[in-house]
Scaffold this motif. Structure first.
Motif, PDB file in Angstrom:
ATOM      1  N   ALA A  95      18.439  21.887 -18.112  1.00  0.00           N
ATOM      2  CA  ALA A  95      18.195  23.313 -18.346  1.00  0.00           C
ATOM      3  C   ALA A  95      19.165  23.865 -19.384  1.00  0.00           C
ATOM      4  O   ALA A  95      18.779  24.637 -20.279  1.00  0.00           O
ATOM      5  N   PHE A  96      20.442  23.464 -19.317  1.00  0.00           N
ATOM      6  CA  PHE A  96      21.418  23.929 -20.301  1.00  0.00           C
ATOM      7  C   PHE A  96      21.235  23.242 -21.651  1.00  0.00           C
ATOM      8  O   PHE A  96      21.528  23.828 -22.696  1.00  0.00           O
ATOM      9  N   ALA A  97      20.772  21.986 -21.644  1.00  0.00           N
ATOM     10  CA  ALA A  97      20.589  21.245 -22.895  1.00  0.00           C
ATOM     11  C   ALA A  97      19.583  21.929 -23.806  1.00  0.00           C
ATOM     12  O   ALA A  97      19.696  21.870 -25.040  1.00  0.00           O
ATOM     13  N   VAL A  98      18.603  22.602 -23.233  1.00  0.00           N
ATOM     14  CA  VAL A  98      17.610  23.328 -24.014  1.00  0.00           C
ATOM     15  C   VAL A  98      18.279  24.367 -24.913  1.00  0.00           C
ATOM     16  O   VAL A  98      17.806  24.664 -26.015  1.00  0.00           O
ATOM     17  N   HIS A  99      19.419  24.893 -24.445  1.00  0.00           N
ATOM     18  CA  HIS A  99      20.119  25.952 -25.186  1.00  0.00           C
ATOM     19  C   HIS A  99      21.295  25.407 -25.992  1.00  0.00           C
ATOM     20  O   HIS A  99      22.085  26.181 -26.540  1.00  0.00           O
ATOM     21  N   ASP A 100      21.403  24.090 -26.061  1.00  0.00           N
ATOM     22  CA  ASP A 100      22.441  23.436 -26.864  1.00  0.00           C
ATOM     23  C   ASP A 100      23.844  23.911 -26.486  1.00  0.00           C
ATOM     24  O   ASP A 100      24.684  24.165 -27.342  1.00  0.00           O
TER      25      ASP A 100
END
Length: 343
Positions: A69-74
């Motif tokens: 989920a956080f990876a989507v927002h880099d």
């Protein structure tokens, strides 16, 4: 026929809950947008996530889902799964490692433990991932309960400052109390230790025991402007005003009003307490009749007792008397789902 009705009822309840979350989000966005402009945005740098492994919600949290989920927002993520008594040290280590947003993944007790390390600092912010059993602070912030929605808000890094309550040097974000609720928690924990009851069955049995044997105690309340001496079974100190009437009972519409809200319950017999509990659950508490209310920036509570059990954000521990409460205005920077003012 019943089997066909049940899914419809369940769907209706889900729709109502979703509508309620949207309504809360809109209400808090409107309230805070009206009173504040954006001050800080922490939209870069690592984010530390603190998971309380001593809580059931922490044990059930899927770390891989959270990372994705956080990876989507880099956003760079530091994940820490720790015991409750290690939260403070872990937060301090994360800050030394460069984290400027610290996420409390859990209920109000976990949030309090993380916030205690961040109060008074402008260069760091608390974020809440509401995965605990009770998420009162997250609800009053307007944080969504869906993980992906909450992560989107956290990753954006928009912040506001909120008030923090304090009693004898220990903070609370929601409320503190002495009397009935503290007794209930102590009894619930005793039952959990000595029986096979889970949290909620133990809570129900504890409530039955406490309500059947209410004990009033003598207190003297010294505020900025007045003194109040009462015999009461319950004193409640809120970090800002709580709604106690109507459908929004138990909620706060403002987290930066700068006032402690003090509620003192009048003495009641067991049956009176049962009726009061029902009225509280249905939002029918009456100002002046059921409760006396005061507002103050500081409060001293005195009692003939040398020590009392005090609840802070749902956790109970013994405190030496007197109790010295104070409000710390806008002492905590938080990530919140706030829209910029358009007019």
């Amino acid at each position: 026929m019943l089997s066909s009705v049940k899914p419809k009822v369940k769907s209706l309840l889900e729709i109502l809950r979703a509508g309620r979350r949207i309504q809360l989000h809109a209400a808090y966005t409107k309230q805070w947008t009206r009173s504040h402009s954006m001050t800080h945005t922490f939209d870069s740098g690592p984010i530390a996530v603190i998971i309380n492994n001593g809580a059931r919600a922490g044990q059930d949290l899927d770390e891989e889902v959270l990372r994705q989920a956080f990876a989507v927002h880099d956003r760079q993520l530091q994940m820490h799964r720790v015991a409750g008594d290690q939260i403070g040290e872990t937060v301090r280590t994360s800050l030394e490692g460069g984290a400027r947003i610290v996420v409390a993944a859990g209920g109000d007790g976990t949030v309090n433990a993380v916030a205690a390390e961040l109060v008074g600092r402008d260069d760091v912010a608390l974020a809440v991932l509401p995965v605990g059993t009770l998420n009162h602070f997250a609800r009053d912030l307007g944080m969504p309960t869906e993980t992906n929605d909450a992560v989107t808000i956290i990753a954006a890094g928009r912040t506001r400052s909120v008030d923090v309550g304090e009693v004898n040097g220990r903070i609370f974000l929601n409320n503190s109390s002495l009397g009935l609720y503290a007794r209930l928690v102590v009894e619930r924990e005793r039952l959990q230790r000595h029986t096979n009851l889970g949290k909620w069955p133990a809570m129900a049995r504890a409530a039955w025991s406490v309500l059947r044997h209410p004990h009033s105690f003598s207190v003297a309340l010294h505020t900025d402007e007045r003194e109040l001496r009462r015999s009461t079974p319950f004193v409640f100190i809120g970090n800002n005003d709580y709604t106690i009437e109507g459908p929004h009972s138990g909620e706060r519409s403002c987290l930066d009003g700068g006032k402690l809200a003090i509620y003192v319950l009048r003495p009641l017999n067991p049956w009176g307490l049962v009726k009061l509990a029902f009225r509280a659950a249905t939002g029918q508490i009456v100002h002046g009749h059921d409760l006396e209310q005061l507002h103050a920036t500081s409060l001293v509570v005195e009692s003939p007792r040398a020590q009392v059990d005090v609840a802070r954000d749902g956790e109970v521990e013994p405190f030496e008397m007197p109790l010295r409460y104070r409000m710390r205005p806008r002492a905590l920077r938080v990530i919140a789902p706030l829209a910029e003012a358009s007019t």
